[in-house]
Motif scaffolding. Structure first.
Motif, PDB file in Angstrom:
ATOM      1  N   ARG A 128       0.783  -1.201   0.008  1.00  0.00           N
ATOM      2  CA  ARG A 128      -0.047   0.055   0.128  1.00  0.00           C
ATOM      3  C   ARG A 128       0.903   1.377  -0.143  1.00  0.00           C
ATOM      4  O   ARG A 128       0.731   2.238  -0.649  1.00  0.00           O
ATOM      5  CB  ARG A 128      -1.027  -0.069   1.062  1.00  0.00           C
ATOM      6  CG  ARG A 128      -1.846   0.903   1.197  1.00  0.00           C
ATOM      7  CD  ARG A 128      -3.034   0.896   2.085  1.00  0.00           C
ATOM      8  NE  ARG A 128      -3.794   1.982   1.968  1.00  0.00           N
ATOM      9  CZ  ARG A 128      -4.991   2.400   1.476  1.00  0.00           C
ATOM     10  NH1 ARG A 128      -5.717   1.249   0.915  1.00  0.00           N
ATOM     11  NH2 ARG A 128      -5.774   3.417   1.568  1.00  0.00           N
ATOM     12  N   HIS A 245     -13.825  -7.080   4.125  1.00  0.00           N
ATOM     13  CA  HIS A 245     -12.798  -6.922   5.111  1.00  0.00           C
ATOM     14  C   HIS A 245     -12.533  -8.093   6.017  1.00  0.00           C
ATOM     15  O   HIS A 245     -13.575  -8.926   6.020  1.00  0.00           O
ATOM     16  CB  HIS A 245     -13.104  -5.547   5.983  1.00  0.00           C
ATOM     17  CG  HIS A 245     -12.836  -4.546   5.228  1.00  0.00           C
ATOM     18  ND1 HIS A 245     -12.004  -3.244   5.833  1.00  0.00           N
ATOM     19  CD2 HIS A 245     -13.212  -3.992   4.152  1.00  0.00           C
ATOM     20  CE1 HIS A 245     -11.904  -2.327   5.080  1.00  0.00           C
ATOM     21  NE2 HIS A 245     -12.569  -2.694   3.807  1.00  0.00           N
ATOM     22  N   SER A 306     -15.307   3.888  -0.195  1.00  0.00           N
ATOM     23  CA  SER A 306     -14.974   3.107   1.252  1.00  0.00           C
ATOM     24  C   SER A 306     -14.350   4.525   2.292  1.00  0.00           C
ATOM     25  O   SER A 306     -14.403   5.684   1.970  1.00  0.00           O
ATOM     26  CB  SER A 306     -14.152   2.073   1.177  1.00  0.00           C
ATOM     27  OG  SER A 306     -14.440   1.308   2.526  1.00  0.00           O
ATOM     28  N   CYS A 312      -9.954   3.381  -0.924  1.00  0.00           N
ATOM     29  CA  CYS A 312      -9.539   3.100  -2.426  1.00  0.00           C
ATOM     30  C   CYS A 312      -8.232   3.813  -2.634  1.00  0.00           C
ATOM     31  O   CYS A 312      -8.143   5.191  -2.482  1.00  0.00           O
ATOM     32  CB  CYS A 312     -10.583   3.645  -3.287  1.00  0.00           C
ATOM     33  SG  CYS A 312     -10.123   3.660  -5.020  1.00  0.00           S
TER      34      CYS A 312
HETATM   35  C1  HEM Z   1     -14.862   5.205  -9.592  1.00  0.00           C
HETATM   36  C2  HEM Z   1     -13.989   4.580  -9.321  1.00  0.00           C
HETATM   37  C3  HEM Z   1     -13.469   3.589  -8.354  1.00  0.00           C
HETATM   38  C4  HEM Z   1     -14.274   3.250  -7.244  1.00  0.00           C
HETATM   39  C5  HEM Z   1     -15.639   3.610  -6.872  1.00  0.00           C
HETATM   40  C6  HEM Z   1     -13.369   2.616  -6.234  1.00  0.00           C
HETATM   41  C7  HEM Z   1     -13.993   1.922  -5.337  1.00  0.00           C
HETATM   42  C8  HEM Z   1     -12.912   1.062  -4.341  1.00  0.00           C
HETATM   43  C9  HEM Z   1     -13.416   0.321  -3.129  1.00  0.00           C
HETATM   44  C10 HEM Z   1     -15.038   0.576  -2.469  1.00  0.00           C
HETATM   45  C11 HEM Z   1     -12.451  -0.097  -2.433  1.00  0.00           C
HETATM   46  C12 HEM Z   1     -12.400  -1.176  -1.417  1.00  0.00           C
HETATM   47  C13 HEM Z   1     -12.097  -0.375  -0.231  1.00  0.00           C
HETATM   48  C14 HEM Z   1     -11.987  -1.202   1.331  1.00  0.00           C
HETATM   49  O1  HEM Z   1     -11.643  -2.315   0.789  1.00  0.00           O
HETATM   50  O2  HEM Z   1     -12.743  -0.651   2.333  1.00  0.00           O
HETATM   51  C15 HEM Z   1     -11.299  -0.107  -3.475  1.00  0.00           C
HETATM   52  C16 HEM Z   1      -9.914  -0.492  -3.259  1.00  0.00           C
HETATM   53  C17 HEM Z   1      -9.008  -0.511  -4.173  1.00  0.00           C
HETATM   54  N1  HEM Z   1      -8.863   0.678  -5.212  1.00  0.00           N
HETATM   55 FE1  HEM Z   1     -10.351   1.597  -6.038  1.00  0.00          FE
HETATM   56  N2  HEM Z   1     -12.230   2.427  -6.911  1.00  0.00           N
HETATM   57  C18 HEM Z   1     -12.127   3.258  -7.994  1.00  0.00           C
HETATM   58  C19 HEM Z   1     -11.087   3.520  -8.850  1.00  0.00           C
HETATM   59  C20 HEM Z   1      -9.661   3.158  -8.466  1.00  0.00           C
HETATM   60  C21 HEM Z   1      -8.612   3.454  -9.475  1.00  0.00           C
HETATM   61  C22 HEM Z   1      -8.694   4.272 -10.754  1.00  0.00           C
HETATM   62  C23 HEM Z   1      -7.570   2.793  -8.864  1.00  0.00           C
HETATM   63  C24 HEM Z   1      -5.981   2.924  -9.158  1.00  0.00           C
HETATM   64  C25 HEM Z   1      -5.565   3.652  -9.427  1.00  0.00           C
HETATM   65  C26 HEM Z   1      -7.946   2.123  -7.631  1.00  0.00           C
HETATM   66  C27 HEM Z   1      -7.177   1.299  -6.722  1.00  0.00           C
HETATM   67  C28 HEM Z   1      -7.867   0.579  -5.835  1.00  0.00           C
HETATM   68  C29 HEM Z   1      -6.806  -0.266  -4.856  1.00  0.00           C
HETATM   69  C30 HEM Z   1      -5.403  -0.687  -5.305  1.00  0.00           C
HETATM   70  C31 HEM Z   1      -7.640  -0.775  -3.936  1.00  0.00           C
HETATM   71  C32 HEM Z   1      -7.302  -1.680  -2.686  1.00  0.00           C
HETATM   72  C33 HEM Z   1      -6.790  -0.930  -1.475  1.00  0.00           C
HETATM   73  C34 HEM Z   1      -6.401  -1.742  -0.342  1.00  0.00           C
HETATM   74  O3  HEM Z   1      -6.997  -2.859  -0.285  1.00  0.00           O
HETATM   75  O4  HEM Z   1      -5.647  -1.435   0.422  1.00  0.00           O
HETATM   76  N3  HEM Z   1      -9.309   2.255  -7.429  1.00  0.00           N
HETATM   77  N4  HEM Z   1     -11.628   0.815  -4.515  1.00  0.00           N
END
Ligand code: HEM
Length: 367
Positions: A128, A245, A306, A312
């Motif tokens: 991360r 989670h 979230s 995210c």
């Molecule tokens: C409208 C677009 C997006 C939405 C609605 C979204 C939503 C989310 C959600 C709900 C999670 C889960 C968070 C949690 O576990 O509590 C997440 C995790 C994540 N998102 Fe997104 N996301 C979006 C775009 C992106 C983009 C563009 C990237 C990359 C540049 C990205 C990378 C990630 C990563 C790496 C995680 C995992 C984080 C972790 O487990 O520490 N997301 N996202």
């Protein structure tokens, strides 16, 4: 004993054993688990849940069991958090304990605990940190990445301009936006409270004009467009149950004790669709993000990305892309549906995890 009597006694014993097992599972271990429907060995609660619409089943269970309840997906124990208070208490106030990643059957097979999304512990922390640093070095949240997105948006506009027939069936999350904007026109004709796409066009013409690319500095002067984008994200409810989670240790949560490793669903739909914050949450209404003077209104309930330690990583990038792409497209085109807007089906495809749009057709008409 009559054969029928013996069968009845056998069935009664079986059912009693199952109920005892279910109760024992809830009460065993170091403390008391949240309540929930009776779970059967091996299948758990899967027979009581609609696999084609798990978010709806979870919503119905929350009405019966309240904001914290336990279900079993097969043998996997899941504690569901439903409502802003429970989700916030877990992800923010007890962030460390709720920062684990829960089990995802297919993802576990493919990723084997690797990669930022599916990993846990020290490996996740390092990944991360690395991902955030790398994204920042690429310019996430800064001018340099803004220029890259503007460039992409211009390429997209050229591509769309050179399309001389309406696009074939397509499927992406942007389609939700365009279909909602089209639905706005229908609302306009049926004299319901409206937003469209016309008001967004007006704001774009007033603040940006037609001769330069939209930039992030424009957003603060475009409260209506900002509200539309927020409302699209709220309404489409992209990841209704969140990415699962897990608790990283035995966790005291309110009056319950959740054993280490238990999968947690900190449901986003329960916050994004909360009627205390968003009156008529099932309706698309940008007014949810506007105050009485038409200024943009922030909401603590807006959590499509979230919250807390697992929030995210791409939020800043995604929000920049949404604003720049939508405004650049609407600066150049009017979006029209080839079918009557009132017949547009905005219900998502059946899925347990993601509210993805159905294939659709769209005409982009140069302005
Ligand atoms: C409208 C677009 C997006 C939405 C609605 C979204 C939503 C989310 C959600 C709900 C999670 C889960 C968070 C949690 O576990 O509590 C997440 C995790 C994540 N998102 Fe997104 N996301 C979006 C775009 C992106 C983009 C563009 C990237 C990359 C540049 C990205 C990378 C990630 C990563 C790496 C995680 C995992 C984080 C972790 O487990 O520490 N997301 N996202």
């Amino acid at each position: 004993m009559e054969p029928l009597g013996a069968t009845t006694v056998f069935l009664v014993i079986c059912v009693s054993c199952l109920l005892f097992l279910s109760a024992w599972r809830r009460l065993s271990g170091s403390g008391k688990l949240p309540p929930g429907p009776v779970a059967f060995p091996i299948v758990g609660n899967t027979l009581q849940l609609n696999k084609r619409n798990l978010p709806q089943s979870i919503h119905e269970l929350s009405v019966k069991y309240g904001p914290i309840f336990t279900i079993y997906l097969g043998s996997l124990r899941v504690v569901v958090l439903y409502g802003q208070e429970a989700v916030k208490e877990a992800l923010i106030d007890q962030g460390d304990e709720f920062s684990g990643r829960g089990k995802l059957a297919l993802a576990d097979k493919l990723a084997k605990g690797t990669g930022i999304i599916f990993s846990n512990g020290e490996r996740w922390k390092q990944l991360r940190r690395f991902a955030l640093t790398t994204l920042r070095n690429f310019g996430m949240g800064k001018k340099s990445v803004e220029e890259r997105i503007q460039e992409e948006a211009r390429f997209l506009v050229e591509r769309l301009r050179n399309t001389h027939v309406s696009r074939g069936p397509s499927q992406d999350w942007g389609s939700f936006a365009s279909r909602l904007l089209n639905r706005g026109q229908w609302d306009l004709r049926s004299a319901k409270p409206t937003y469209a796409a016309e008001k967004v066009h007006e704001e774009i013409d007033h603040v940006i004009g037609r001769s330069r690319s939209p930039c992030m500095a424009d957003r603060s002067q475009m409260p209506y467009t900002d509200a539309v984008i927020h409302e699209i994200q709220r309404f489409i409810n992209l990841v209704p149950l969140n990415v699962p989670h897990a608790v990283t240790r035995d966790t005291h949560f309110r009056q319950y004790v959740i054993p280490k490793g238990t999968t947690i669903f900190p449901t986003l739909q329960s916050v994004l669709r909360d009627s205390r914050e968003f009156p008529k949450p099932e309706q698309f209404n940008p007014g949810h993000f506007l105050d009485a003077n038409g200024a943009f209104r922030k909401s603590d309930f807006f959590i499509p990305f979230s919250a807390g330690k697992r929030i995210c990583v791409g939020e800043a990038l995604a929000r920049m892309e949404l604003f720049l792409l939508l405004t650049t497209i609407l600066q150049n085109f009017t979006l029209k549906s080839p079918i009557d807007p009132k017949d547009i089906d905005i219900a998502p495809l059946p899925s347990a995890a993601i509210n993805a749009p159905k294939p659709y057709q769209l005409c982009v008409l140069p302005r």
